[in-house]
Every structure is written in C-alpha cells, then in structure tokens.
Design an enzyme around this catalytic site. Sequence first.
Site, mmCIF file in Angstrom:
data_model
loop_
_atom_site.group_PDB
_atom_site.id
_atom_site.type_symbol
_atom_site.label_atom_id
_atom_site.label_comp_id
_atom_site.label_asym_id
_atom_site.label_seq_id
_atom_site.Cartn_x
_atom_site.Cartn_y
_atom_site.Cartn_z
ATOM 1 N N ARG A 186 0.853 -1.186 0.000
ATOM 2 C CA ARG A 186 0.000 0.000 0.000
ATOM 3 C C ARG A 186 0.893 1.243 0.000
ATOM 4 O O ARG A 186 1.716 1.411 0.900
ATOM 5 C CB ARG A 186 -0.898 -0.029 1.249
ATOM 6 C CG ARG A 186 -1.739 1.196 1.397
ATOM 7 C CD ARG A 186 -2.630 1.191 2.648
ATOM 8 N NE ARG A 186 -3.170 2.525 2.774
ATOM 9 C CZ ARG A 186 -3.163 3.260 3.880
ATOM 10 N NH1 ARG A 186 -2.723 2.775 5.017
ATOM 11 N NH2 ARG A 186 -3.627 4.486 3.855
ATOM 12 N N HIS A 193 -2.951 10.910 1.262
ATOM 13 C CA HIS A 193 -2.312 10.624 2.553
ATOM 14 C C HIS A 193 -1.637 11.916 3.024
ATOM 15 O O HIS A 193 -0.423 11.990 3.194
ATOM 16 C CB HIS A 193 -1.329 9.459 2.425
ATOM 17 C CG HIS A 193 -1.027 8.771 3.729
ATOM 18 N ND1 HIS A 193 -1.208 7.426 3.947
ATOM 19 C CD2 HIS A 193 -0.560 9.259 4.906
ATOM 20 C CE1 HIS A 193 -0.841 7.104 5.183
ATOM 21 N NE2 HIS A 193 -0.439 8.217 5.794
ATOM 22 N N GLU A 196 -7.059 8.290 7.075
ATOM 23 C CA GLU A 196 -7.206 8.876 8.415
ATOM 24 C C GLU A 196 -7.714 10.311 8.428
ATOM 25 O O GLU A 196 -7.003 11.217 8.905
ATOM 26 C CB GLU A 196 -5.896 8.787 9.203
ATOM 27 C CG GLU A 196 -5.532 7.370 9.576
ATOM 28 C CD GLU A 196 -4.503 7.286 10.707
ATOM 29 O OE1 GLU A 196 -4.055 8.330 11.208
ATOM 30 O OE2 GLU A 196 -4.170 6.149 11.086
ATOM 31 N N ASN A 227 -7.191 1.553 10.559
ATOM 32 C CA ASN A 227 -5.816 1.715 11.021
ATOM 33 C C ASN A 227 -5.889 1.639 12.540
ATOM 34 O O ASN A 227 -6.517 2.505 13.171
ATOM 35 C CB ASN A 227 -5.241 3.081 10.626
ATOM 36 C CG ASN A 227 -5.114 3.258 9.114
ATOM 37 O OD1 ASN A 227 -5.470 2.378 8.343
ATOM 38 N ND2 ASN A 227 -4.603 4.402 8.693
ATOM 39 N N TYR A 280 -3.708 1.202 16.145
ATOM 40 C CA TYR A 280 -2.418 1.176 16.829
ATOM 41 C C TYR A 280 -2.566 1.011 18.334
ATOM 42 O O TYR A 280 -1.760 0.380 18.976
ATOM 43 C CB TYR A 280 -1.647 2.482 16.578
ATOM 44 C CG TYR A 280 -1.115 2.628 15.175
ATOM 45 C CD1 TYR A 280 0.175 2.230 14.855
ATOM 46 C CD2 TYR A 280 -1.909 3.158 14.166
ATOM 47 C CE1 TYR A 280 0.674 2.349 13.567
ATOM 48 C CE2 TYR A 280 -1.422 3.285 12.870
ATOM 49 C CZ TYR A 280 -0.127 2.877 12.570
ATOM 50 O OH TYR A 280 0.361 2.993 11.293
ATOM 51 N N GLU A 288 -3.440 -0.431 8.512
ATOM 52 C CA GLU A 288 -2.231 -0.042 9.235
ATOM 53 C C GLU A 288 -2.269 -0.656 10.615
ATOM 54 O O GLU A 288 -3.325 -0.642 11.281
ATOM 55 C CB GLU A 288 -2.116 1.485 9.391
ATOM 56 C CG GLU A 288 -1.616 2.205 8.168
ATOM 57 C CD GLU A 288 -1.398 3.690 8.410
ATOM 58 O OE1 GLU A 288 -0.985 4.066 9.527
ATOM 59 O OE2 GLU A 288 -1.653 4.467 7.474
HETATM 60 C C1 NOJ Z 1 -1.102 6.657 10.760
HETATM 61 C C2 NOJ Z 1 -0.700 7.430 9.544
HETATM 62 O O1 NOJ Z 1 -1.536 7.062 8.479
HETATM 63 C C3 NOJ Z 1 0.754 7.229 9.159
HETATM 64 O O2 NOJ Z 1 1.073 8.192 8.224
HETATM 65 C C4 NOJ Z 1 1.625 7.319 10.402
HETATM 66 O O3 NOJ Z 1 2.979 7.264 10.096
HETATM 67 C C5 NOJ Z 1 1.242 6.183 11.329
HETATM 68 N N1 NOJ Z 1 -0.115 6.405 11.760
HETATM 69 C C6 NOJ Z 1 2.111 6.073 12.592
HETATM 70 O O4 NOJ Z 1 1.920 7.188 13.383
#
Ligand code: NOJ
Length: 483
Positions: free
Chosen positions: A92, A137, A182, A321, A323, A392
Amino acid sequence: MYWLVVWTAIVTWCEAASKFPDGFQFGTATSAYQVEGGWNASDKSPSIWDVYIHENPSAIADHSTGDVACDSYHLWKEDISLARTLQLNFYRFSISWPRLLPEGFSNNVSEDGTRYYNNLINGLLTVGIEPVVTLYHWDLPQNLQDLGGWTNSKIVDWFVAYSRVAFTLFGDRVKTWVTINEPTSFCNVGYETGILAPGITSPGIGEYLCAKNALLSHAKAYRLYEQEFKDKYKGQVGLTDQHVWYEPKTPFQEQNAQMARELGQLYTFPIFSDIGGWPPNIESIIARNSRAEKFSSSRLPVFTEEEKKLVKGSADFCGVNYYTSRLVEKACHQEQKTFWPLYGSPELDLAFSYNSTWLPRYNWLASYPPGIRRLLKSLTERYGNIEIKIFENGFGTSDASLNDTIRVQYIRDHLEQVLLSITEDGVNVTAYTAWALIDNFEWNSGFKPRFGIVHVDYNDPNLKRTPRASAYYYADVIKKREI
Ligand code: NOJ
C-alpha cells in the site's frame, strides 16, 4: 482407532485455528510524503507539508524535513525488491497529489508523476505484488490550501477530478483504492489543533468543515468509480480511518466510553449505518454545545438528505488503522488541554489515558492487542458483516536496532487477535497491513521514531535498507499463513 480419529480431529482443528483463511491478504504500507523525497523534482509543486515544514522548522521534533526522506522517488526499485523478499501479497502506497497534478487541478497532468507511479505499479505487478493505492495521505497541493483546503466545499470537485485522473491512468492495474487516509487525524490535527500541516488552529470548527468535505469527497469519488470504472476494472474502493479502542476507566465510565466510541465513528457511521448521516448522539451534542456557545447553527455542518444518500453505502470495505487504545473518564475540572482522538475530547468533556499495563509503550502508542479484536467485533455488531481491511498496524521505537523483538511481539500479538476475531467472532476481516515497510518520516516527530520492519540508514548517502527481525518474522507468517 477412536482415539486416533479424535486426536487427528484435534490436531486439524488446532492447525485451522492458527491459520489465516484462504484469500486473507498480507501487506505493508508507506505514504508519499513519508518516503518519496523528491519534493521539487521535475514539475512537482509544493504540498502543504513542504510549505509547513520549510516555514516552521521548529514544528518538527528533530527539525528534519521530508525533502529527501527515504528517497523512494529514486529508490523505488529497492522498495519493490524488499516487498518481493517479504513475499507480500500487496503493497500500500499513496500518490502525491501535487506530483501527479502540479497545479492541484486536473488541467495539467504531470508526465513525470505519471511515469513514476506507472513504474511503481508495473514493477510491483511484475513480481506478483498487488498495488493498493491511497489517493490522499495528507499531502494536499499548497495552492489548494491557499483556497481553504479541506475547509472549502469546492475541494469535493477538486478531489473527484484528481480521482478521475488516477482511475483513468492506473485503474486497469490498480484494483484496490483507498480514497482518503485517516481523516480523523488530518482534520483534527491539521485544522483543529494545528499541530500537523497545514497548521490551522480552529478548534470546534475547522475539523468539522474538514470532516464533512472529506466524507463528501470520498463518497463522490466512490460514485465516480462505481459509475464509470467498476464494470471495466472490477476494483474496490473505500476509505481508511484511525480507530482507537475506548475502554471505560472504571465501570461507572461505561457510558462515557460509549460516547467516545460514537465520536470515533464520525467517518464510519455515515458510510455504513442504515440511516446514514452523522452519529445522532454526536450530532445532537455538538448542536447543543453550539447553541450554548451562542452560535446561530451547529458547528458540525449538517448533511442534506441527498448528501446522506450519497455517502451511505459508499465503500466496498471498511479500512481500519489500529495502533492503540485508551481509557475514558469524564474530564470535569480537568485543566489539561485535551485533543481528539488520543488525549480526550473537549466536545464531549472526556479525558483519555492509558493503562500502565499496556506495554510496550512508545510516546502515544500503548500496545493493547485485545483492543483490535474488540474494535473489529464492535464494528461488525454495529454495521453487520462488512468487509474490513486492516490497512495499518505497527509499533514505533526510538531504538533503530535490527533486532526489534518488541516489534515482532507487537505484530504477533495483534495478528493473534485478528485471527481470533475471524475464527471466534466471525468478523469478515480480509487483510492485514504492517506499518511500515521501511523507516520513514513520522510527521512532526521527524525521523526519530522507527516504524519500519526494514531499517533505513539515514547516515548512508544511499539510504541503505536492511530488513529487521520483524521483517523476517512477518515474511515467515506470510509464507506459512499462520502465526
Ligand atoms: C497513521 C498514519 O496514516 C501514518 O502516516 C503514520 O505514520 C502512522 N499512523 C504512525 O503514526
């Protein structure tokens, strides 16, 4: 004999339980500004990131820029060969809007930009890797920002014209399109707190103008593909957003956690709910707050019925995404300035924190693997059996070492939860993406955080790429299709 049959059944069940289903896709990701460099190569015009950074060097922790970054503009063949070594199913990456359309508008399509993305797409396909392309992006052409950027409703036309160029040029080979990456992040942090480019500080207003325009832009680009390209190219189009999983800090805070989750659906509910439009509770809270603050109308711009219809159902998959997670509590009397979606919500008067057991933690990123499973389950409970692609997931470290056992553990633990959500919760998740293929420019944190499963030596003029332990681990997962 009986025991042999039982034993074989148990072994088969265990193997199936740790295996990803056929058709499940594994990939990695990057984005144009974070890796390409070549900021003024050929006829490329400046993006909001080029301008923001050049004008405010101190906005970036290490005062670095993305002018060269990982130089993927020149080293794209190396990136492809890394992707090939890992045997990725897909890679991607994003198109830089000002590289493809130097004036932002579709009147002038760059030959150099077209050549660059054709090379990348064709190179990936030659080695059997599917290109998954993000259209936006975060690197908006600066001249469009000069006209208001994502707060100007004309952006919808500009974005659709840009999408048409990309679908026309690359749609014969690109079968998965991510319109916008995002919006939660770039609308809030770019137009509310002003910490990311374009650095507009307009809390409670800027981010909501951006939100509505981003959703309409996405939806119109989706409809364009549906009407003019889908029959011919048979691809999929969707949006991917940042999703944080919100847990109540104490059992009494459950309702507040639910409200945080509602606000977290600002870009998902309008697309996937049956009724469309903003999440109703959030819409009424913002309208109520706006009245109390003596605004003549809600700070959250309303959708017309026609717009609701346009946005509803405008995705072939839900991009996630993920995290990190957060604990939620009421923020009453809290002095600290909060910001969405990581530290709190001034709008809902909520404060967020992490549990000290959510380890490892780097900066804002506290690892809580069960959060991804709960999130996936709640999306499915809410919107039905939608296709979810994890676009992500990854961990940043300040340590550049090649032996990144922390990242191996992070990826393994999250994959395990994804697998459980498929086998135990019946969630229709079809893809997992490790962020990132290579170390890269982490926005206002500069080059300090290392997110790559492949190390980049920034001191080497050739920006040498070396796979880390996590790259070998991930390649093995892909090969065996199990953790
Ligand atoms: C989400 C973002 O899409 C990406 O650009 C960023 O580097 C990562 N999070 C990590 O923070």
